[in-house]
Design a protein around this motif. Structure first.
Motif, PDB file in Angstrom:
ATOM      1  N   VAL A 151      85.109  15.831  -3.396  1.00 21.37           N
ATOM      2  CA  VAL A 151      84.561  14.979  -4.456  1.00 21.37           C
ATOM      3  C   VAL A 151      84.761  13.549  -3.972  1.00 21.37           C
ATOM      4  O   VAL A 151      85.890  13.146  -3.680  1.00 21.37           O
ATOM      5  CB  VAL A 151      85.260  15.210  -5.811  1.00 21.37           C
ATOM      6  N   ILE A 152      83.663  12.800  -3.890  1.00 18.87           N
ATOM      7  CA  ILE A 152      83.716  11.465  -3.301  1.00 18.87           C
ATOM      8  C   ILE A 152      83.280  10.418  -4.311  1.00 18.87           C
ATOM      9  O   ILE A 152      82.118  10.383  -4.727  1.00 18.87           O
ATOM     10  CB  ILE A 152      82.821  11.380  -2.050  1.00 18.87           C
ATOM     11  N   GLU A 153      84.230   9.576  -4.732  1.00 22.98           N
ATOM     12  CA  GLU A 153      83.911   8.448  -5.605  1.00 22.98           C
ATOM     13  C   GLU A 153      83.389   7.299  -4.755  1.00 22.98           C
ATOM     14  O   GLU A 153      83.821   7.110  -3.631  1.00 22.98           O
ATOM     15  CB  GLU A 153      85.157   8.002  -6.380  1.00 22.98           C
ATOM     16  N   TRP A 154      82.452   6.538  -5.303  1.00 20.42           N
ATOM     17  CA  TRP A 154      81.806   5.427  -4.603  1.00 20.42           C
ATOM     18  C   TRP A 154      81.092   5.947  -3.351  1.00 20.42           C
ATOM     19  O   TRP A 154      81.111   5.329  -2.293  1.00 20.42           O
ATOM     20  CB  TRP A 154      82.814   4.328  -4.240  1.00 20.42           C
ATOM     21  N   SER A 155      80.446   7.087  -3.478  1.00 23.08           N
ATOM     22  CA  SER A 155      79.819   7.757  -2.334  1.00 23.08           C
ATOM     23  C   SER A 155      78.660   6.968  -1.737  1.00 23.08           C
ATOM     24  O   SER A 155      78.294   7.200  -0.576  1.00 23.08           O
ATOM     25  CB  SER A 155      79.334   9.146  -2.738  1.00 23.08           C
ATOM     26  N   ASP A 156      78.094   6.034  -2.483  1.00 23.65           N
ATOM     27  CA  ASP A 156      76.986   5.248  -1.945  1.00 23.65           C
ATOM     28  C   ASP A 156      77.400   4.464  -0.698  1.00 23.65           C
ATOM     29  O   ASP A 156      76.565   4.162   0.152  1.00 23.65           O
ATOM     30  CB  ASP A 156      76.409   4.318  -3.010  1.00 23.65           C
ATOM     31  N   ILE A 157      78.689   4.192  -0.546  1.00 20.13           N
ATOM     32  CA  ILE A 157      79.187   3.445   0.611  1.00 20.13           C
ATOM     33  C   ILE A 157      79.017   4.256   1.897  1.00 20.13           C
ATOM     34  O   ILE A 157      78.832   3.694   2.974  1.00 20.13           O
ATOM     35  CB  ILE A 157      80.662   3.035   0.385  1.00 20.13           C
ATOM     36  N   ILE A 158      79.054   5.579   1.786  1.00 18.77           N
ATOM     37  CA  ILE A 158      78.929   6.445   2.968  1.00 18.77           C
ATOM     38  C   ILE A 158      77.731   7.382   2.839  1.00 18.77           C
ATOM     39  O   ILE A 158      77.682   8.429   3.483  1.00 18.77           O
ATOM     40  CB  ILE A 158      80.216   7.258   3.210  1.00 18.77           C
ATOM     41  N   ASP A 159      76.756   7.015   2.045  1.00 17.91           N
ATOM     42  CA  ASP A 159      75.629   7.902   1.718  1.00 17.91           C
ATOM     43  C   ASP A 159      74.993   8.537   2.952  1.00 17.91           C
ATOM     44  O   ASP A 159      74.679   9.726   2.947  1.00 17.91           O
ATOM     45  CB  ASP A 159      74.576   7.150   0.909  1.00 17.91           C
TER      46      ASP A 159
END
Length: 158
Positions: A104-112
């Motif tokens: 589960v990855i929070e702020w996943s847009d950083i590593i999209d």
């Protein structure tokens, strides 16, 4: 895309618990949303649904927390402090995608750009107790999301 509303933190956690019942090793849940949107609340529900009794908190300073004790390991990421995909790769964090657990990855847009193609992408918006979840995933995963949302008592839109 599937969309549903959660009207309380408890409903968000219940959605996470219901979703956990259908998760398998290698699944990735990619979360985006502002501070306080409910990302950690959802993760708490998933962790409990997997059978872990661990206390869940946002791994802001450690980047990843590991929770075991359930049917699967849960790897909880917070990529907020990373400057981009290279930081994630240089830290070897992409190796978690291949371990026997759920990520589960929070702020996943950083590593999209690094996320597996079959990742379940959820954007959480709203304020107060009202949250709107927008989920992008495969047709099979969409069915799982819809079923979990309905079990939690949420109204589902397609």
């Amino acid at each position: 895309m599937i969309r549903f509303k959660s009207t309380s933190p408890e409903q968000t956690e219940n959605f996470g618990k219901a979703l956990a019942a259908s998760l398998n090793a290698g699944d990735v849940i990619a979360l985006t949303g502002d501070l306080g949107a409910g990302k950690t609340c959802l993760t708490r529900g998933i962790t409990e649904g997997l059978g872990s009794t661990s206390h869940v908190s946002s791994p802001t300073f450690t980047i990843v927390n590991e929770y075991d004790g359930g049917k699967l390991m849960l790897f909880h990421f917070d990529t907020y402090r990373l400057s981009g995909p290279d930081d994630f790769l240089m830290s070897g964090l992409d190796e978690y995608f291949f371990r026997e657990g759920v990520c589960v990855i929070e702020w996943s847009d950083i590593i999209d750009e690094l996320l597996p193609q079959n990742a379940i992408r959820m954007t959480i918006t709203g304020d107060g107790n009202m949250r709107i979840f927008e989920c992008k995933c495969s047709d099979e995963q969409e069915h799982i999301i819809e079923e979990a949302a309905r079990k939690a008592g949420a109204e589902v839109e397609k």
